[in-house]
Design an enzyme around this catalytic site. Sequence first.
Site, PDB file in Angstrom:
ATOM      1  N   GLY A  69      -0.949  11.507   1.123  1.00 42.58           N
ATOM      2  CA  GLY A  69      -1.812  11.835  -0.002  1.00 42.58           C
ATOM      3  C   GLY A  69      -2.630  13.078   0.264  1.00 42.58           C
ATOM      4  O   GLY A  69      -2.869  13.892  -0.636  1.00 42.58           O
ATOM      5  N   GLN A 177      -7.215   6.018  -5.327  1.00 42.80           N
ATOM      6  CA  GLN A 177      -7.806   4.681  -5.363  1.00 42.80           C
ATOM      7  C   GLN A 177      -7.420   3.889  -6.607  1.00 42.80           C
ATOM      8  O   GLN A 177      -7.474   2.656  -6.594  1.00 42.80           O
ATOM      9  CB  GLN A 177      -9.335   4.779  -5.285  1.00 42.80           C
ATOM     10  CG  GLN A 177      -9.860   5.217  -3.941  1.00 42.80           C
ATOM     11  CD  GLN A 177      -9.548   4.232  -2.822  1.00 42.80           C
ATOM     12  OE1 GLN A 177      -9.360   3.045  -3.049  1.00 42.80           O
ATOM     13  NE2 GLN A 177      -9.479   4.732  -1.604  1.00 42.80           N
ATOM     14  N   HIS A 196      -0.287   4.237   0.721  1.00 42.97           N
ATOM     15  CA  HIS A 196      -0.922   3.183   1.510  1.00 42.97           C
ATOM     16  C   HIS A 196      -2.203   2.658   0.864  1.00 42.97           C
ATOM     17  O   HIS A 196      -2.765   1.664   1.317  1.00 42.97           O
ATOM     18  CB  HIS A 196      -1.193   3.657   2.944  1.00 42.97           C
ATOM     19  CG  HIS A 196      -2.292   4.661   3.076  1.00 42.97           C
ATOM     20  ND1 HIS A 196      -2.112   5.995   2.861  1.00 42.97           N
ATOM     21  CD2 HIS A 196      -3.593   4.511   3.411  1.00 42.97           C
ATOM     22  CE1 HIS A 196      -3.245   6.633   3.058  1.00 42.97           C
ATOM     23  NE2 HIS A 196      -4.170   5.766   3.387  1.00 42.97           N
ATOM     24  N   CYS A 320     -24.727   5.974  11.149  1.00 43.34           N
ATOM     25  CA  CYS A 320     -24.702   5.266  12.435  1.00 43.34           C
ATOM     26  C   CYS A 320     -23.280   4.931  12.873  1.00 43.34           C
ATOM     27  O   CYS A 320     -23.050   4.616  14.029  1.00 43.34           O
ATOM     28  CB  CYS A 320     -25.502   3.981  12.329  1.00 43.34           C
ATOM     29  SG  CYS A 320     -27.188   4.215  11.754  1.00 43.34           S
TER      30      CYS A 320
END
Length: 471
Positions: A69, A177, A196, A320
């Site tokens: 993609g 998506q 995928h 984080c």
Amino acid sequence: MPYFDAASAAPLHPVGRQALLAALEEGWADPARLYREGRRARLLLDAAREAAAEAVECRPDELVFTPSGTRAVHAGIEGALAGRRRVGRHLIVSAVEHSSVLHSAEAHEALGGSVTEVGVDRTGAVAPDTFAGSLRPDTALACLQSANHEVGTVQPVAEVAEACRAAGVPLLVDAAQSLGWGPVAGDWSLLTASAHKWGGPSGVGLLVVRKGVRFAPRGPLDERESGRAAGFENIPAVVAAAASLRAVRAEAAGEAARLRELTERIRTRVPALVPDVEVTGDPERRLPGIVTFSCLYVDGETVLHELDGAGFSVSSGSSCTSSTLTPSHVLRAMGVLSEGNVRVSLPPGTPAEDVERFLAVLPGVVAGVREKLGAPVTAGGLRGADRGAGESGAPTGDALVVDALGRRCPVPVIELARVIDDVPVGGTVRVLADDEAARLDIPAWCEMRGQEYVGEEPADRGSAYVVRRTS
């Protein structure tokens, strides 16, 4: 073990697995050859192209298969810009596009082109009028995703496509998506997708270029895939990608309704179960299986590690969890909290029992991480007496100064919460921090806690973020 990261890669669909195994037996030969094995491979490739084109709602000769993609995005943007180079070198993208689009924009700008990045609201959506206002006479191409990969917000593609068409500008839609849930509405010009994401094998992308769109492939030309994707086609993977796309589309209506109910369950119950949580993304215009929320006073990497230990695979846009220690560009563009971010993206077939168990486990995980970090335990933050000896909170003039230099998220916000009650109403706290996430998370904390964010000031190191206590 419940897998809740389908937005990154969905599990291979059983139909796709069967098609892959069958095509490994039948589709290994060169489809450009005229002997029996080559003709058989060509038939499989052509059938896969027709099936994918039917799902996209385009002509088969408008669609080519690419090695990924990302490669489809790069080839689509490069080819469209090159095809319209006489018009100009202006490119428009939204601020929340996938990194493959933004990297292409960076490369275009480095070569002398110009780029306009259209901002989004707090739900992650562009305003069609704002997008249309960015169109210029020298605009060669505009890019807009069909739906966001981090927060699930569906973009107003049809309205933007109409504005682009009226201006004579092609619109490239990254449909990675959303394509498994249905075709992309609107009069778009180019489309990309990745197998995928819908339960096909990795290593297969789609690039669609509508007839009439000026397009000039970049790099050495190849006789395969209309010259737009060089190299020998991975026919077994392509066949499996098309088969899985057809299969998920057949199940899409019923599965979408079921997953919407499960994600809505998460959206409504997480804030009730876990204090100080911000749920992000549009509550209505959203993909069926994605829900994202951020937790104050939480180290996102630790949360993901603890959830993994409890048997749940989720992802995060928190700095984080990033090697760059910078917050997700999507959350930053939306102006929402990034610390303690958790993205749950449910694959088709997810049992309701797994969601219920996740909701049962999450509060204890977040509470445990907060306790380890010494985070606030009340809605208004820790009382002054709860601060440990030697921690920040030295007054300077009429302001309290918190020195969080060298400390990473969510520590600067935790330190702010520790001292906010130590200043009188109307007083200020200056938080010194050099963590990029503080630029996003301190204003988000102020909005969640009902305090006033005054602004950012320069400092000898990092920045000073000024907060005024209002209650």
